[in-house]
Each structure stands twice: as C-alpha cells, then as structure tokens.
Design a protein around this motif. Structure first.
Motif, PDB file in Angstrom:
ATOM      1  N   LEU A  25      74.761 -12.514  16.928  1.00  0.00           N
ATOM      2  CA  LEU A  25      76.197 -12.733  16.795  1.00  0.00           C
ATOM      3  C   LEU A  25      76.508 -14.192  16.448  1.00  0.00           C
ATOM      4  N   GLU A  26      75.801 -15.119  17.072  1.00  0.00           N
ATOM      5  CA  GLU A  26      76.057 -16.537  16.787  1.00  0.00           C
ATOM      6  C   GLU A  26      75.567 -16.927  15.401  1.00  0.00           C
ATOM      7  N   ILE A  27      74.432 -16.399  14.992  1.00  0.00           N
ATOM      8  CA  ILE A  27      73.914 -16.697  13.659  1.00  0.00           C
ATOM      9  C   ILE A  27      74.879 -16.182  12.593  1.00  0.00           C
ATOM     10  N   ALA A  28      75.487 -15.019  12.861  1.00  0.00           N
ATOM     11  CA  ALA A  28      76.436 -14.443  11.906  1.00  0.00           C
ATOM     12  C   ALA A  28      77.686 -15.302  11.743  1.00  0.00           C
ATOM     13  N   LYS A  29      77.959 -16.171  12.727  1.00  0.00           N
ATOM     14  CA  LYS A  29      79.139 -17.033  12.667  1.00  0.00           C
ATOM     15  C   LYS A  29      78.872 -18.367  11.964  1.00  0.00           C
ATOM     16  N   LEU A  30      77.632 -18.634  11.580  1.00  0.00           N
ATOM     17  CA  LEU A  30      77.302 -19.926  10.981  1.00  0.00           C
ATOM     18  C   LEU A  30      78.113 -20.166   9.704  1.00  0.00           C
ATOM     19  N   PRO A  31      78.507 -21.415   9.467  1.00  0.00           N
ATOM     20  CA  PRO A  31      79.283 -21.720   8.259  1.00  0.00           C
ATOM     21  C   PRO A  31      78.506 -21.474   6.978  1.00  0.00           C
ATOM     22  N   SER A  32      77.178 -21.442   7.066  1.00  0.00           N
ATOM     23  CA  SER A  32      76.352 -21.173   5.894  1.00  0.00           C
ATOM     24  C   SER A  32      76.396 -19.709   5.477  1.00  0.00           C
ATOM     25  N   LYS A  33      76.964 -18.855   6.349  1.00  0.00           N
ATOM     26  CA  LYS A  33      77.185 -17.436   6.069  1.00  0.00           C
ATOM     27  C   LYS A  33      75.919 -16.691   5.624  1.00  0.00           C
ATOM     28  N   PRO A  34      74.866 -16.734   6.424  1.00  0.00           N
ATOM     29  CA  PRO A  34      73.671 -15.962   6.061  1.00  0.00           C
ATOM     30  C   PRO A  34      73.909 -14.472   6.253  1.00  0.00           C
ATOM     31  N   LYS A  35      73.149 -13.664   5.546  1.00  0.00           N
ATOM     32  CA  LYS A  35      73.135 -12.237   5.836  1.00  0.00           C
ATOM     33  C   LYS A  35      72.299 -12.029   7.089  1.00  0.00           C
ATOM     34  N   VAL A  36      72.831 -11.312   8.069  1.00  0.00           N
ATOM     35  CA  VAL A  36      72.110 -11.083   9.323  1.00  0.00           C
ATOM     36  C   VAL A  36      71.842  -9.586   9.468  1.00  0.00           C
ATOM     37  N   ILE A  37      70.582  -9.270   9.717  1.00  0.00           N
ATOM     38  CA  ILE A  37      70.154  -7.894   9.948  1.00  0.00           C
ATOM     39  C   ILE A  37      69.689  -7.800  11.390  1.00  0.00           C
ATOM     40  N   GLY A  38      70.258  -6.889  12.136  1.00  0.00           N
ATOM     41  CA  GLY A  38      69.868  -6.710  13.521  1.00  0.00           C
ATOM     42  C   GLY A  38      69.145  -5.393  13.696  1.00  0.00           C
ATOM     43  N   SER A  39      68.002  -5.420  14.369  1.00  0.00           N
ATOM     44  CA  SER A  39      67.275  -4.174  14.619  1.00  0.00           C
ATOM     45  C   SER A  39      67.217  -3.903  16.112  1.00  0.00           C
ATOM     46  N   GLY A  40      67.148  -2.621  16.453  1.00  0.00           N
ATOM     47  CA  GLY A  40      67.057  -2.211  17.844  1.00  0.00           C
ATOM     48  C   GLY A  40      66.954  -0.701  17.923  1.00  0.00           C
ATOM     49  N   ARG A  41      66.757  -0.196  19.144  1.00  0.00           N
ATOM     50  CA  ARG A  41      66.569   1.241  19.332  1.00  0.00           C
ATOM     51  C   ARG A  41      67.877   2.020  19.316  1.00  0.00           C
ATOM     52  N   ARG A  42      68.940   1.432  19.848  1.00  0.00           N
ATOM     53  CA  ARG A  42      70.158   2.189  20.124  1.00  0.00           C
ATOM     54  C   ARG A  42      71.160   2.096  18.979  1.00  0.00           C
ATOM     55  N   GLN A  43      71.371   3.235  18.318  1.00  0.00           N
ATOM     56  CA  GLN A  43      72.238   3.259  17.144  1.00  0.00           C
ATOM     57  C   GLN A  43      73.667   2.890  17.503  1.00  0.00           C
ATOM     58  N   ASP A  44      74.151   3.297  18.681  1.00  0.00           N
ATOM     59  CA  ASP A  44      75.529   2.971  19.050  1.00  0.00           C
ATOM     60  C   ASP A  44      75.724   1.467  19.164  1.00  0.00           C
ATOM     61  N   ARG A  45      74.701   0.771  19.663  1.00  0.00           N
ATOM     62  CA  ARG A  45      74.783  -0.698  19.749  1.00  0.00           C
ATOM     63  C   ARG A  45      74.721  -1.322  18.357  1.00  0.00           C
ATOM     64  N   LEU A  46      73.913  -0.747  17.479  1.00  0.00           N
ATOM     65  CA  LEU A  46      73.851  -1.247  16.102  1.00  0.00           C
ATOM     66  C   LEU A  46      75.188  -1.064  15.399  1.00  0.00           C
ATOM     67  N   ASP A  47      75.850   0.052  15.687  1.00  0.00           N
ATOM     68  CA  ASP A  47      77.167   0.293  15.093  1.00  0.00           C
ATOM     69  C   ASP A  47      78.168  -0.765  15.548  1.00  0.00           C
ATOM     70  N   GLN A  48      78.063  -1.196  16.803  1.00  0.00           N
ATOM     71  CA  GLN A  48      78.942  -2.247  17.310  1.00  0.00           C
ATOM     72  C   GLN A  48      78.693  -3.571  16.587  1.00  0.00           C
ATOM     73  N   LEU A  49      77.427  -3.854  16.287  1.00  0.00           N
ATOM     74  CA  LEU A  49      77.099  -5.091  15.580  1.00  0.00           C
ATOM     75  C   LEU A  49      77.697  -5.111  14.178  1.00  0.00           C
ATOM     76  N   SER A  50      77.814  -3.936  13.570  1.00  0.00           N
ATOM     77  CA  SER A  50      78.355  -3.884  12.205  1.00  0.00           C
ATOM     78  C   SER A  50      79.785  -4.396  12.155  1.00  0.00           C
ATOM     79  N   GLU A  51      80.497  -4.289  13.288  1.00  0.00           N
ATOM     80  CA  GLU A  51      81.867  -4.790  13.349  1.00  0.00           C
ATOM     81  C   GLU A  51      81.908  -6.316  13.235  1.00  0.00           C
ATOM     82  N   ALA A  52      80.778  -6.956  13.553  1.00  0.00           N
ATOM     83  CA  ALA A  52      80.683  -8.415  13.426  1.00  0.00           C
ATOM     84  C   ALA A  52      80.020  -8.826  12.118  1.00  0.00           C
ATOM     85  N   GLY A  53      79.860  -7.868  11.209  1.00  0.00           N
ATOM     86  CA  GLY A  53      79.275  -8.178   9.909  1.00  0.00           C
ATOM     87  C   GLY A  53      77.767  -8.202   9.898  1.00  0.00           C
ATOM     88  N   ILE A  54      77.139  -7.629  10.925  1.00  0.00           N
ATOM     89  CA  ILE A  54      75.680  -7.606  11.021  1.00  0.00           C
ATOM     90  C   ILE A  54      75.186  -6.232  10.582  1.00  0.00           C
TER      91      ILE A  54
END
Length: 262
Positions: A25-54
C-alpha cells in the motif's frame, strides 16, 4: 544503490496481510507511481488491494516448483518491466521438542519461509540479469527477522528459516553484484501482524510489538535511500551488534572466490 523510487514495476508477495500488505500500500503511494503487483492466497484480500490500484495475482507460495515456475513465467510475460521484488510471505509456528513434533508442519514452515523464496528468486534471476544489462536498476528484497540474529526457543524452526534466508541473502548479494542487481534485506523486530494468530499469541505479543505503521514508515525510508539492510527497533540494535562486524570479513573472504565464480 537503487532506491525504491527508481522501481517501475514491483511485486510484493504476502501482500494480503501484515508487513506485505502495508508495504504494498505504501509503495503504491510513491510519487514515482510504480506499478505494484500484490500476490497472496486470499482472493478477497487481493480484491481489496485493487481498490488501492494494486494488481492482484493469486499465489500460495507453499506450492511445488512447477506451480511457482508457471507463476513467474506468467508474471514476467504480463510485466516485462518488472524490476523489483519484495518477498514478504511467511508463517510462524511454535514447536516443543520435548513433546511430539509435527514434521509436516516443520517442512511447511521451511518451504514457505525459505525454499519458496529461493525458488522464486532463482526463476526470476534470468529476467533481472537481462533487464539490468540494459541499464535498468533491479532489486531483490528479502524479509528476514530479528530472530535470524538472536533466536527465540518458542519458534525454533522459524528462527532457523530466517537465519538461512539471511545467510542466503548475503551470498546472493555478493554473487549478483557484478550483474548490477541490488539485493537488500528487511529485518523486522516483533511487529504488529496477523502472523501470530495461528498460535493464539497475538494478544500477549501485542503488549511488546512495534506498531505496523511505525515499522512501515521506517522501512520505506530505508528503501527510498537504497539501504542494503533495513532494520527497525531492536532488530536494528541486534543487527548492528552481531551482524555488521561480519560484513567486512565476509567481503574479504569472498572476493577471490567470486572472481573465480564469475
């Protein structure tokens, strides 16, 4: 040394909880605006990350090598600009060797905390070597623990997995130096996290741990500076006391060996 601000595309494993989620979440807020890919087991949590642009990619790191290879190949094919990985996924279990010990649980913890990390890095290195050869700044960032320096007997296997990962990270850094690939290590103290939920120790440990926000801010500052080792709290104290003195000796003893290796 490369800063996290130089990164264009970053994978964070274990991004659905704890340290991994906070860093993603913090990396996604960087002014350099990198693309951030988050991996994990739980799809519902991954869906929540998408709301932050991850961008979420489902992965259980306790997978066989074929599955991890497919994940890496898919990751690189979809993201040829991937230049940074932050490997946060991990589990922690208690074992009492005076009583019956579940060796399957020992193996699981070893695989998640160490072997899956080494496997993922191994499959990604050829991509990073090619990318770094074009002048791109590439980084591999592992997450170890203060318990890799001073173990805690309640979680002996966890400590051993993190000590192994710390040792591996040091050697990998030396091996990849000539390829211009930055290898860094995050060394957390006891940090606010869901890591301890499985053993029911969260409430007790919450009296002693570093708040997640405080830890995350410290780590982000280190990553922005391009520090090779980013430690916080008592992990920083222990690392400086016991591990830093080894670094000069390590550099001296490995220089000739690495020349032969390359």
């Amino acid at each position: 040394m490369p800063s996290i601000l130089d990164s264009k595309c970053i994978l964070v494993t274990g991004a659905t909880a704890g340290i991994g989620r906070a860093l993603a979440l913090e990396i996604a807020k960087l002014p350099s605006k990198p693309k951030v890919i988050g991996s994990g087991r739980r799809q519902d949590r991954l869906d929540q990350l998408s709301e932050a642009g991850i961008e979420g990619m489902q992965l259980d790191v306790n997978a066989d090598r074929e599955t991890l290879k497919k994940f890496v190949d898919n990751l690189v094919n979809k993201n040829p600009d991937l230049d940074t990985i932050v490997l946060c996924a991990g589990i922690q279990r208690q074992f009492n060797f005076q009583k019956e010990v579940d060796l399957d649980a020992i193996s699981l913890e070893f695989n998640v905390n160490y072997f899956s990390v080494v496997t993922t890095i191994t499959y990604l290195i050829p991509h990073f070597v090619r990318l770094a050869a074009t002048g791109r700044k590439c980084s591999i960032i592992t997450v170890t623990s203060a318990l890799s320096v001073i173990p805690m007997p309640l979680v002996p296997n966890y400590c051993a997995t993190k000590a192994a990962l710390h040792s591996y990270t040091m050697s990998l850094r030396a091996q990849l130096q000539s390829a211009n690939i930055h290898v860094a290590e995050i060394v957390p103290p006891l940090v606010e996290s869901e890591l301890h939920d499985a053993e029911g120790t969260t409430e007790r440990l919450s009296k002693f741990w570093m708040p997640l926000d405080e830890f995350t801010n410290t780590v982000m500052e280190g990553l922005k500076k391009g520090d090779t080792v980013v430690a916080a709290g008592n992990a920083k104290t222990h690392y400086e006391q016991f591990e830093q003195p080894k670094e000069a000796i390590f550099a001296q003893t490995t220089k000739a060996l690495l020349q032969n290796l390359n």
